[in-house]
Design a protein around this motif. Structure first.
Motif, PDB file in Angstrom:
ATOM      1  N   LEU A  27      33.062  48.981  41.923  1.00 55.42           N
ATOM      2  CA  LEU A  27      32.817  48.367  40.616  1.00 55.42           C
ATOM      3  C   LEU A  27      33.872  47.315  40.295  1.00 55.42           C
ATOM      4  N   LEU A  28      35.131  47.644  40.560  1.00 56.65           N
ATOM      5  CA  LEU A  28      36.200  46.678  40.299  1.00 56.65           C
ATOM      6  C   LEU A  28      36.086  45.464  41.220  1.00 56.65           C
ATOM      7  N   THR A  29      35.684  45.697  42.469  1.00 58.20           N
ATOM      8  CA  THR A  29      35.484  44.591  43.412  1.00 58.20           C
ATOM      9  C   THR A  29      34.377  43.666  42.922  1.00 58.20           C
ATOM     10  N   LEU A  30      33.268  44.251  42.441  1.00 59.38           N
ATOM     11  CA  LEU A  30      32.165  43.454  41.915  1.00 59.38           C
ATOM     12  C   LEU A  30      32.608  42.642  40.705  1.00 59.38           C
ATOM     13  N   LEU A  31      33.344  43.282  39.810  1.00 59.83           N
ATOM     14  CA  LEU A  31      33.798  42.602  38.606  1.00 59.83           C
ATOM     15  C   LEU A  31      34.768  41.472  38.934  1.00 59.83           C
ATOM     16  N   LEU A  32      35.702  41.731  39.832  1.00 61.33           N
ATOM     17  CA  LEU A  32      36.687  40.716  40.215  1.00 61.33           C
ATOM     18  C   LEU A  32      36.021  39.552  40.938  1.00 61.33           C
ATOM     19  N   SER A  33      35.036  39.846  41.783  1.00 60.18           N
ATOM     20  CA  SER A  33      34.329  38.783  42.524  1.00 60.18           C
ATOM     21  C   SER A  33      33.591  37.859  41.565  1.00 60.18           C
ATOM     22  N   CYS A  34      32.910  38.451  40.594  1.00 57.65           N
ATOM     23  CA  CYS A  34      32.199  37.627  39.618  1.00 57.65           C
ATOM     24  C   CYS A  34      33.162  36.781  38.794  1.00 57.65           C
ATOM     25  N   PHE A  35      34.307  37.370  38.439  1.00 54.78           N
ATOM     26  CA  PHE A  35      35.297  36.632  37.662  1.00 54.78           C
ATOM     27  C   PHE A  35      35.850  35.447  38.452  1.00 54.78           C
ATOM     28  N   CYS A  36      36.122  35.673  39.734  1.00 53.34           N
ATOM     29  CA  CYS A  36      36.685  34.600  40.570  1.00 53.34           C
ATOM     30  C   CYS A  36      35.671  33.496  40.858  1.00 53.34           C
ATOM     31  N   LEU A  37      34.383  33.856  40.831  1.00 51.91           N
ATOM     32  CA  LEU A  37      33.336  32.883  41.161  1.00 51.91           C
ATOM     33  C   LEU A  37      32.677  32.300  39.907  1.00 51.91           C
ATOM     34  N   CYS A  38      33.342  32.444  38.762  1.00 54.75           N
ATOM     35  CA  CYS A  38      32.748  31.985  37.497  1.00 54.75           C
ATOM     36  C   CYS A  38      32.605  30.467  37.428  1.00 54.75           C
ATOM     37  N   PHE A  39      33.290  29.744  38.304  1.00 58.96           N
ATOM     38  CA  PHE A  39      33.132  28.290  38.260  1.00 58.96           C
ATOM     39  C   PHE A  39      31.769  27.854  38.763  1.00 58.96           C
ATOM     40  N   PHE A  40      31.016  28.760  39.441  1.00 58.04           N
ATOM     41  CA  PHE A  40      29.634  28.466  39.815  1.00 58.04           C
ATOM     42  C   PHE A  40      28.732  28.771  38.610  1.00 58.04           C
ATOM     43  N   PRO A  41      27.921  27.818  38.179  1.00 57.95           N
ATOM     44  CA  PRO A  41      27.076  28.052  36.989  1.00 57.95           C
ATOM     45  C   PRO A  41      26.165  29.271  37.135  1.00 57.95           C
ATOM     46  N   PHE A  42      25.639  29.483  38.337  1.00 49.62           N
ATOM     47  CA  PHE A  42      24.722  30.601  38.546  1.00 49.62           C
ATOM     48  C   PHE A  42      25.443  31.932  38.317  1.00 49.62           C
ATOM     49  N   VAL A  43      26.650  32.067  38.860  1.00 45.61           N
ATOM     50  CA  VAL A  43      27.426  33.297  38.703  1.00 45.61           C
ATOM     51  C   VAL A  43      27.854  33.462  37.253  1.00 45.61           C
ATOM     52  N   ARG A  44      28.186  32.346  36.592  1.00 48.07           N
ATOM     53  CA  ARG A  44      28.648  32.406  35.216  1.00 48.07           C
ATOM     54  C   ARG A  44      27.578  32.994  34.298  1.00 48.07           C
ATOM     55  N   LYS A  45      26.323  32.708  34.610  1.00 49.87           N
ATOM     56  CA  LYS A  45      25.232  33.236  33.787  1.00 49.87           C
ATOM     57  C   LYS A  45      25.166  34.760  33.861  1.00 49.87           C
ATOM     58  N   PHE A  46      25.495  35.308  35.033  1.00 50.01           N
ATOM     59  CA  PHE A  46      25.357  36.748  35.239  1.00 50.01           C
ATOM     60  C   PHE A  46      26.657  37.512  35.006  1.00 50.01           C
ATOM     61  N   PHE A  47      27.735  36.805  34.694  1.00 48.87           N
ATOM     62  CA  PHE A  47      29.016  37.492  34.509  1.00 48.87           C
ATOM     63  C   PHE A  47      28.984  38.480  33.339  1.00 48.87           C
ATOM     64  N   PRO A  48      28.447  38.125  32.152  1.00 48.30           N
ATOM     65  CA  PRO A  48      28.418  39.113  31.061  1.00 48.30           C
ATOM     66  C   PRO A  48      27.562  40.337  31.392  1.00 48.30           C
ATOM     67  N   ILE A  49      26.482  40.128  32.169  1.00 46.02           N
ATOM     68  CA  ILE A  49      25.666  41.276  32.591  1.00 46.02           C
ATOM     69  C   ILE A  49      26.491  42.201  33.479  1.00 46.02           C
ATOM     70  N   THR A  50      27.226  41.584  34.413  1.00 47.25           N
ATOM     71  CA  THR A  50      28.093  42.372  35.301  1.00 47.25           C
ATOM     72  C   THR A  50      29.186  43.083  34.518  1.00 47.25           C
ATOM     73  N   LEU A  51      29.703  42.410  33.496  1.00 44.78           N
ATOM     74  CA  LEU A  51      30.773  42.982  32.683  1.00 44.78           C
ATOM     75  C   LEU A  51      30.277  44.246  31.963  1.00 44.78           C
ATOM     76  N   GLY A  52      29.117  44.170  31.330  1.00 43.63           N
ATOM     77  CA  GLY A  52      28.558  45.340  30.654  1.00 43.63           C
ATOM     78  C   GLY A  52      28.215  46.451  31.620  1.00 43.63           C
ATOM     79  N   PHE A  53      27.669  46.073  32.774  1.00 41.64           N
ATOM     80  CA  PHE A  53      27.294  47.026  33.827  1.00 41.64           C
ATOM     81  C   PHE A  53      28.520  47.814  34.295  1.00 41.64           C
ATOM     82  N   CYS A  54      29.593  47.103  34.624  1.00 42.80           N
ATOM     83  CA  CYS A  54      30.789  47.744  35.171  1.00 42.80           C
ATOM     84  C   CYS A  54      31.562  48.517  34.094  1.00 42.80           C
ATOM     85  N   TYR A  55      31.608  47.979  32.878  1.00 45.71           N
ATOM     86  CA  TYR A  55      32.367  48.646  31.819  1.00 45.71           C
ATOM     87  C   TYR A  55      31.806  50.034  31.533  1.00 45.71           C
ATOM     88  N   LEU A  56      30.484  50.149  31.419  1.00 49.21           N
ATOM     89  CA  LEU A  56      29.897  51.442  31.127  1.00 49.21           C
ATOM     90  C   LEU A  56      30.182  52.442  32.246  1.00 49.21           C
TER      91      LEU A  56
END
Length: 786
Positions: A27-56
């Motif tokens: 989960l932490l790896t997924l969250l960190l990967s999305c955070f590091c790849l946020c400069f890609f518009p496609f990944v940026r769109k899904f970052f809040p979804i990943t954030l809610g997914f991992c936080y719960l």
């Protein structure tokens, strides 16, 4: 911002659909990967979804995996008593002889714990007084948190986990039990003060039947409400008035705000010139709301309401225009951060839907009633809001609770405004005054009880006209259709013809689906056998073509809990079955016949088959005028829905001992099920010697897998493909015993144990037998499995 919040919540909801919780590393790896790849518009769109997914998932992982990190061996926890030390966390009431409370364990077996855990304890007839906040030393029997896993019924295990409770147990009688440090909380002291005040002989003028309502309104304690109270509230749809939530807290916050305004007006002129004085009403409102939430025990419904009030007050302080959607989204997001598991609580969605319905009603009442006088406008707005709340919540209430009171709108239109302006604020004021002046508090409690007396009298007047709409295809259609038509009609997006078309589609589609499913079942001649998870007991339902029979009912307990009411009946409603054609009671032991009385009282049984010699029990069916009584005697045969129900034992009418169990063989053209009750190896040998046809596809294991039954000779003769042990979790008899399980394994019989698998369902048709169980197939998602 709204879009981000929606995506975070959507990601959290997706996390509930996983079968298992991934390790924190992934989960932490997924969250960190999305955070590091946020400069890609496609990944940026899904970052809040990943954030809610991992936080719960990360937030609940310590609770779910607690047993892996704890030094306690959960598998052997139940084998011996344990001395524990810790603090009482919940309110301890005197509503019944057995005290039930949450306890934070700091020491166990004289070992200090680095990570304390919470246990749910019951203490029967304690020899000393104790309350919330006290430190105790106790001798207890414990076992991991567990609940019954059935479709359509309350999950006690999920409730325990939502309250961070990982172990349950009871206190044993011992000289070790004592209070080590008495520091009762303010809430506990308030409970004792109210109990003492209302039970004094001088207060005999107070109607004691109404005092339980005072406890519920003052400190959120509903334990004093008995079955008659709940029956009245349930039939009139007013249960929510006794649960401190948004209605009560918003009312108290409003009164606090008005009090703050009054304080401002009486302050001296020099203080009035302060630029920050406008904050005083908000501060007083928030403090009073927080104190009332504390008195209510900070239940989840109270916390939700308190968060929404805090967000509202913050927006007002910052001079931000309060809009319904942003306010709700921010509130829901904060609630999710505080308690992620609130997303699996149906009351959470009911609360949010109620708030939306209230604001929806306010918006339209303002527009439609603008030309009316103030008093008329106020009365009509109450009617409008209650209409919106009742219609919008009807589908969820019906699908969740399987029943819907028909007069709830009529009851709430009077009860809500009256109690909101009388008994609720007066009760809180009396509780606040209690430490200062018992005489003043007693007078206010009397005034509050007079208000309650008026409402209870009103509810009793309309109760005879109360009917409950049970779960059925037509009731679901009506409950869904009404709010949809109201919403679409008021939005004026559709004309009358279009609304009629929408109504026809909403009605016809489910009816066609139901008709198609029914015809498919008739064509395939499919029938279904369901073994409920009822602990150490038995309850089995056989269904075919929309009809059903029940074999045994599970136990009934002194507390009033019965499996027939809380598990079997909800399942019957969920399957759209109006009545049981037959109820078979194998013998009179409580774990098999305890729920019979409830089913008969509810007129759910057409025919009762039971060998019960006790005169009172024998005449139950006659007393309730709806069930014909028959006896189970070897050789009798019942033809039902194309199935043959043969009675193989006993030879005479007697049903008191295990060996007198009614043995049933239920067969179709292709499949056979054998239900031997609690017979021992002696009766097993008699059945074999009688040369009866015992071969079966499915066997309900005799006597829950005890050491006195399931002989190898009997199993070889029956030769089932599947067998089910209906036994309790970590039961005291260790059923199914090891050597019995080995007998089944030796013959390659596939076995299921209800304490592990939960409810087990067999679908039998021409193509074979399909097996489903609660944990693997019916509720495969982790919140319902853990």
């Amino acid at each position: 911002m709204e879009r981000w919040l929606l995506k975070i919540l959507f990601g959290a909801l997706l996390a509930l659909l996983l079968p298992e919780i991934p390790d924190a590393f992934y989960l932490l790896t997924l969250l960190l990967s999305c955070f590091c790849l946020c400069f890609f518009p496609f990944v940026r769109k899904f970052f809040p979804i990943t954030l809610g997914f991992c936080y719960l998932l990360l937030s609940v992982q310590p609770l779910i995996n607690w047993h892996q990190q704890s030094p306690i061996e959960l598998e052997s926890l139940h084998l011996k008593p344990h001395p524990i030390e810790g603090d009482v966390m919940s309110l301890v009431t005197h509503s019944e002889q057995t005290r039930r409370f949450n306890f934070r364990v700091m020491r166990i077996d004289n070992v200090e714990l680095e990570q304390p855990f919470i246990v749910r304890l019951s203490f029967r007839a304690p020899a000393f007084s104790f309350g919330q906040g006290d430190s105790l030393k106790l001798l207890v029997k414990l076992k991991p948190a567990h609940g019954f896993a059935n479709v359509g019924s309350f999950s006690y295990r999920r409730w325990l986990h939502s309250h961070r409770i990982v172990v349950s147990g009871y206190v044993k009688t011992s000289n070790l039990n004592s209070v080590t440090h008495a520091t009762p909380s303010i809430r506990q002291q308030a409970y004792w003060n109210i109990l003492s005040l209302l039970s004094q002989s001088e207060t005999a003028a107070i109607d004691q039947h109404l005092t339980p309502y005072i406890f519920a309104l003052a400190i959120g304690d509903k334990s004093h409400l008995d079955e008659q109270h709940w029956q009245l509230l349930k039939q009139t749809g007013t249960q929510h008035l006794m649960a401190i939530s948004g209605l009560h807290l918003s009312l108290i916050a409003t009164l606090g705000f008005l009090l703050g305004k009054a304080v401002v007006y009486i302050l001296p002129v020099p203080i009035l010139q302060s630029s920050k004085l406008y904050l005083l009403p908000f501060i007083i409102s928030l403090l009073i709301a927080c104190f009332y939430a504390y008195l209510a025990g900070f239940s989840m419904s109270t916390i939700r309401a308190l968060v929404m009030i805090c967000v509202y007050l913050a927006l007002r302080i910052w001079a931000i225009k309060v809009q319904i959607i942003p306010w709700l989204l921010i509130s829901v997001f904060i609630i999710f951060l505080i308690e992620p598991l609130s997303l699996i609580d149906i009351s959470f969605y009911l609360s949010m839907l109620a708030v939306i319905a209230i604001f929806y009603g306010l918006f339209y009442s303002r527009a439609l009633l603008a030309k009316y006088p103030k008093l008329t406008k106020w009365l009509l707005s109450i009617l409008t809001i209650q209409f919106f709340v009742s219609t919008m919540l009807a589908p969820v209430n019906l699908l969740t609770f399987s029943q819907l009171p028909t007069i709830s709108m009529l009851a709430n239109i009077v009860a809500i405004p009256f109690l909101s302006t009388t008994s609720i604020p007066i009760t809180l004021l009396a509780t606040l005054l209690l430490p200062l002046s018992q005489e003043a508090a007693l007078y206010l409690y009397q005034v509050a009880i007079w208000g309650l007396q008026f409402i209870v009298t009103y509810l009793h007047l309309i109760q005879p006209y109360a009917t409950m709409v049970d779960l059925s295809v037509s009731s679901i259609l009506l409950a869904i259709l009404l709010p949809v038509l109201v919403a679409t009609g008021l939005t004026r997006f559709f004309n009358a013809k279009q609304l009629c078309s929408i109504a026809c589609v909403l009605i016809l589609c489910p009816l066609l689906f139901r008709f198609y499913s029914s015809e498919k079942d008739k064509k395939q001649q499919q029938w279904q056998l369901t073994v409920f998870d009822v602990g150490h007991g038995l309850a089995v339902m056989i269904e075919k073509q929309g009809r059903a029979i029940l074999v045994d009912t599970g136990a009934a307990f002194p507390s009033g809990f019965t499996f027939s009411q809380n598990i079997v009946h909800p399942y019957i409603r969920a399957r759209f079955i109006e009545q049981l054609d037959y109820l078979f009671i194998s013998h009179s032991d409580n774990d098999h016949s305890g729920g019979m009385r409830y089913l008969l009282m509810q007129s759910l049984v057409s025919n009762l088959v039971a060998n019960i010699n006790d005169d009172t029990s024998k005449n139950l069916a006659n007393n309730f005028h709806q069930a014909k009584q028959h006896y189970c005697i070897a050789g009798r045969l019942i033809e039902w829905q194309g199935l043959s129900i043969e009675m193989l034992s006993p030879d005479k009418v007697i049903g008191e001992e295990n060996d007198h169990s009614c043995v049933l063989r239920i067969s179709s053209n292709n499949h056979v099920v054998l239900l031997p009750g609690d017979i021992s190896a002696k009766i097993e040998r008699n059945l074999i010697a009688s040369h009866l046809t015992l071969a079966s596809d499915i066997l309900i294991a005799p006597h829950h897998g005890s050491k006195t039954s399931s002989s190898i000779e009997f199993l070889s003769t029956v030769n089932p493909t599947y067998a089910v042990f209906s036994s309790g979790f970590l039961n005291r008899w260790n059923m199914p015993v090891v050597h019995v399980q080995q007998n089944y394994q030796l013959l390659n019989i596939k076995t299921y144990t209800t304490s592990d698998a939960g409810l087990v369902r067999f679908k039998l048709n021409d193509d074979g037998i399909t097996v489903e169980n609660y944990h693997q197939h019916l509720m495969p998602f982790w919140p319902w499995r853990n």
